[in-house]
Design an enzyme around this catalytic site. Structure first.
Site, mmCIF file in Angstrom:
data_model
loop_
_atom_site.group_PDB
_atom_site.id
_atom_site.type_symbol
_atom_site.label_atom_id
_atom_site.label_comp_id
_atom_site.label_asym_id
_atom_site.label_seq_id
_atom_site.Cartn_x
_atom_site.Cartn_y
_atom_site.Cartn_z
ATOM 1 N N GLY A 133 -66.530 -30.347 12.287
ATOM 2 C CA GLY A 133 -67.944 -30.312 12.371
ATOM 3 C C GLY A 133 -68.800 -30.264 11.354
ATOM 4 O O GLY A 133 -68.100 -30.528 10.043
ATOM 5 N N TYR A 144 -66.235 -28.313 22.701
ATOM 6 C CA TYR A 144 -66.235 -26.674 22.897
ATOM 7 C C TYR A 144 -67.006 -26.463 23.875
ATOM 8 O O TYR A 144 -67.916 -26.893 24.091
ATOM 9 C CB TYR A 144 -67.082 -26.293 21.423
ATOM 10 N N ARG A 172 -64.131 -15.912 8.452
ATOM 11 C CA ARG A 172 -63.947 -16.633 7.165
ATOM 12 C C ARG A 172 -64.716 -15.715 6.096
ATOM 13 O O ARG A 172 -65.971 -16.142 6.034
ATOM 14 C CB ARG A 172 -64.231 -17.906 7.522
ATOM 15 N N LYS A 174 -56.209 -28.942 22.517
ATOM 16 C CA LYS A 174 -56.270 -28.577 20.942
ATOM 17 C C LYS A 174 -56.206 -27.093 20.665
ATOM 18 O O LYS A 174 -56.951 -26.746 20.983
ATOM 19 C CB LYS A 174 -57.099 -29.469 20.252
ATOM 20 N N HIS A 208 -56.107 -24.395 13.956
ATOM 21 C CA HIS A 208 -57.381 -24.843 13.297
ATOM 22 C C HIS A 208 -57.589 -24.789 11.697
ATOM 23 O O HIS A 208 -58.317 -24.524 11.278
ATOM 24 C CB HIS A 208 -58.497 -23.775 13.953
ATOM 25 N N PHE A 211 -51.725 -31.564 6.480
ATOM 26 C CA PHE A 211 -51.045 -32.813 6.098
ATOM 27 C C PHE A 211 -51.766 -33.636 5.183
ATOM 28 O O PHE A 211 -53.079 -33.808 5.134
ATOM 29 C CB PHE A 211 -50.971 -33.813 7.607
ATOM 30 N N GLY A 262 -57.361 -33.548 9.225
ATOM 31 C CA GLY A 262 -58.565 -32.652 9.181
ATOM 32 C C GLY A 262 -59.178 -32.919 7.725
ATOM 33 O O GLY A 262 -59.850 -33.788 7.336
ATOM 34 N N ARG A 263 -58.682 -31.790 6.723
ATOM 35 C CA ARG A 263 -59.371 -31.977 5.485
ATOM 36 C C ARG A 263 -59.022 -33.012 4.649
ATOM 37 O O ARG A 263 -59.692 -33.505 3.739
ATOM 38 C CB ARG A 263 -58.968 -30.831 4.604
HETATM 39 C C1 LIG Z 1 -64.583 -28.386 7.753
HETATM 40 C C2 LIG Z 1 -63.719 -28.313 9.096
HETATM 41 C C3 LIG Z 1 -64.384 -28.162 10.175
HETATM 42 C C4 LIG Z 1 -63.805 -28.242 11.487
HETATM 43 N N1 LIG Z 1 -64.415 -28.299 12.708
HETATM 44 C C5 LIG Z 1 -63.956 -28.358 13.769
HETATM 45 C C6 LIG Z 1 -64.512 -28.718 15.069
HETATM 46 O O1 LIG Z 1 -65.803 -28.824 15.246
HETATM 47 N N2 LIG Z 1 -63.741 -28.719 16.212
HETATM 48 C C7 LIG Z 1 -62.242 -28.559 16.180
HETATM 49 O O2 LIG Z 1 -61.649 -28.531 16.993
HETATM 50 N N3 LIG Z 1 -61.554 -28.332 15.073
HETATM 51 C C8 LIG Z 1 -62.268 -28.239 13.907
HETATM 52 N N4 LIG Z 1 -61.717 -27.981 12.422
HETATM 53 C C9 LIG Z 1 -60.191 -27.770 12.642
HETATM 54 C C10 LIG Z 1 -59.527 -29.284 12.548
HETATM 55 O O3 LIG Z 1 -59.768 -30.037 13.586
HETATM 56 C C11 LIG Z 1 -57.969 -29.094 12.126
HETATM 57 O O4 LIG Z 1 -57.340 -28.566 13.303
HETATM 58 C C12 LIG Z 1 -57.664 -28.675 10.782
HETATM 59 O O5 LIG Z 1 -58.660 -28.999 9.795
HETATM 60 C C13 LIG Z 1 -56.515 -29.055 10.354
HETATM 61 O O6 LIG Z 1 -55.790 -28.621 9.111
HETATM 62 P P1 LIG Z 1 -56.049 -29.393 7.897
HETATM 63 O O7 LIG Z 1 -57.554 -29.394 7.339
HETATM 64 O O8 LIG Z 1 -55.342 -28.534 6.807
HETATM 65 O O9 LIG Z 1 -55.649 -30.790 8.150
HETATM 66 C C14 LIG Z 1 -62.308 -28.078 11.533
HETATM 67 C C15 LIG Z 1 -61.631 -27.957 10.142
HETATM 68 C C16 LIG Z 1 -62.434 -28.174 9.099
HETATM 69 C C17 LIG Z 1 -61.775 -28.039 7.883
#
Ligand SMILES: Cc1cc2nc3c(=O)[nH]c(=O)nc-3n(C[C@H](O)[C@H](O)[C@H](O)COP(=O)(O)O)c2cc1C
Length: 423
Positions: free
Chosen positions: A90, A140, A175, A263, A287, A321, A341-342
């Site tokens: 997001g 969501y 957080r 998820k 997450h 990852f 993700g990140r």
């Molecule tokens: C900044 C940020 C925003 C995220 N927003 C969402 C979101 O809107 N919906 C969702 O399902 N997961 C969200 N996530 C979780 C990611 O989809 C994912 O599960 C997670 O980032 C994986 O870990 P990694 O960042 O270490 O790769 C978010 C993660 C981050 C870091």
């Protein structure tokens, strides 16, 4: 010896995801970085998502012709150029202007799916029109069912091929570091306001020309004038649905005719239920360590889930990852694909669209090198015996350790090995 990373801002010179992360840290202000980087409470899960990869060793084969290597996979019956895709995140518009569109364009160009978050700062139609490619929509499921139905219909009309229901956020994670940057909800404290002023490249990309990004998909849920991220967050917090349960999955299955992915699953029991309720795939995920601190890492759950459900359900995962070798380890343990993700966000924060593309390229070339060094020429050909948990008795009896000539992998750790991979 003096080791020093490149200190500039040319993303083409980034060699690793960590290089991009450090570039993003120079370009993006503290409050937005904290939102990306932070985890819940003590951040134990956040760190475990990374350290788990150190506990897994690769066992290469040699004297295999690997001169032609292919990284493509099949995902839900369609080809995908790489064994990873972009997961939902997001507020991407805080990293760069039109962050979602830039990321989706980079994914489409690389031939991999992109997942748009419900709380994206671009409308789902806009992303479809300007990026194309394989698009998945993350959902969501807030309390307002009619709004959800409308969003799903919009996604269907715009050509999204999959719906990704996130199920690990019935209650919002704690957080604390994120909260500390604000004097009151959505109002930065003085220290962070000054920090924003110290980031002119970001200011002139994001805030000055365009103002605070808006949450383009959830406007129907919000009172008029509250769709900027500043106004929306408290309202959305109140709309979270702590009563979400498997009957809601059944409802979704009824109204969404295409691929359905759950998820945020962390156990064989829930992955089995996902299959029973008609999901086509799961994403094992905590997450990114942002929800339940202390939660198990998806890599630790993966072998059990793969043993129980491989072939019945597409098994994906995310969390930590950052290297091609991390992704290959997941594939060896039975994953069909990995979500970023990140890793992708660091690219976006470092240099917008080109930065996101660079993140994808770096991981692709690392995977290419890793599979070659493992003695495999394609993803489907990865040999599941090429991996060991780094645990008591790790190398004994394996092809590299038997004669005592194996690589030294450091002191024997105390952790109990995963039952599936105990030597
Ligand atoms: C900044 C940020 C925003 C995220 N927003 C969402 C979101 O809107 N919906 C969702 O399902 N997961 C969200 N996530 C979780 C990611 O989809 C994912 O599960 C997670 O980032 C994986 O870990 P990694 O960042 O270490 O790769 C978010 C993660 C981050 C870091």
């Amino acid at each position: 010896m003096k080791r020093r990373r490149y200190q500039g801002s040319d993303v083409a010179r980034a060699l690793t995801i960590e290089d991009l992360r450090q570039m993003a840290h120079r370009r993006v202000p503290n409050f937005a970085l904290e939102y990306v980087e932070g985890g819940a409470e003590e951040e134990i899960t956040l760190h475990r998502n990374r350290s788990v990869f150190d506990d897994i060793a690769l066992v290469p084969r040699t004297l295999v012709d690997v001169s032609e290597r292919r990284l493509g996979i099949e995902l839900f019956g369609r080809p995908s150029a790489l064994p990873f895709l972009i997961g939902p995140t997001g507020f991407n518009g805080f990293l760069t202007h039109e962050g979602d569109v830039r990321l989706a364009q980079a994914a489409a160009k690389a031939g991999i799916p992109f997942t748009l978050s419900t709380v994206s700062t671009a409308a789902l139609e806009d992303v479809a029109q300007r990026a194309g490619g394989r698009l998945w929509m993350q959902l969501y499921l807030y309390r307002n069912r009619e709004w959800a139905r409308t969003l799903i219909e919009r996604a269907e009309r715009a050509g999204y091929e999959a719906l990704v229901l996130t199920v690990d956020i019935a209650v919002y994670g704690n957080r604390e570091w994120d909260v500390r940057n604000f004097a009151k909800p959505m109002q930065l404290d003085l220290r962070n306001k000054l920090d924003v002023l110290m980031h002119p490249r970001w200011l002139f990309d994001v805030m000055i020309p365009h103002g605070t990004p808006h949450l383009a998909n959830v406007s129907g849920l919000l009172p008029p004038g509250k769709t900027s991220t500043r106004g929306a967050s408290p309202v959305l917090g109140r709309l979270h649905n702590a009563s979400l349960n498997w009957e809601d999955v059944a409802w979704l299955r009824d109204i969404w005719p295409r691929t359905l992915i759950i998820k945020g699953v962390n156990s064989v029991a829930d992955a089995t239920l996902a299959a029973q309720y008609g999901a086509d795939g799961v994403v094992l995920s905590n997450h990114g360590g942002r929800q339940l601190d202390g939660a198990i890492s998806p890599m630790e759950v993966l072998p059990e889930v793969a043993a129980a459900l491989k072939g019945k359900l597409t098994i994906m995962l995310d969390g930590g990852f950052r290297r091609g070798s991390d992704i290959v380890k997941a594939l060896l343990l039975g994953a069909n694909a990995v979500l970023l993700g990140r890793a992708a966000l660091y690219g976006l924060g470092a240099g917008g669209g080109p930065g996101a593309a660079r993140a994808i390229d770096i991981l692709a070339s690392e995977i290419d090198r890793v599979i070659g060094l493992l003695g495999t020429d394609c993803i489907a050909g990865l040999d599941p015996t090429c991996i060991r948990w780094r645990a008591q008795g790790l190398l004994h009896g394996s092809n590299v350790g038997e004669e005592g000539h194996g690589p030294h992998l450091g002191p024997e750790p105390m952790r109990t090995p995963h039952p599936e991979y105990r030597e």
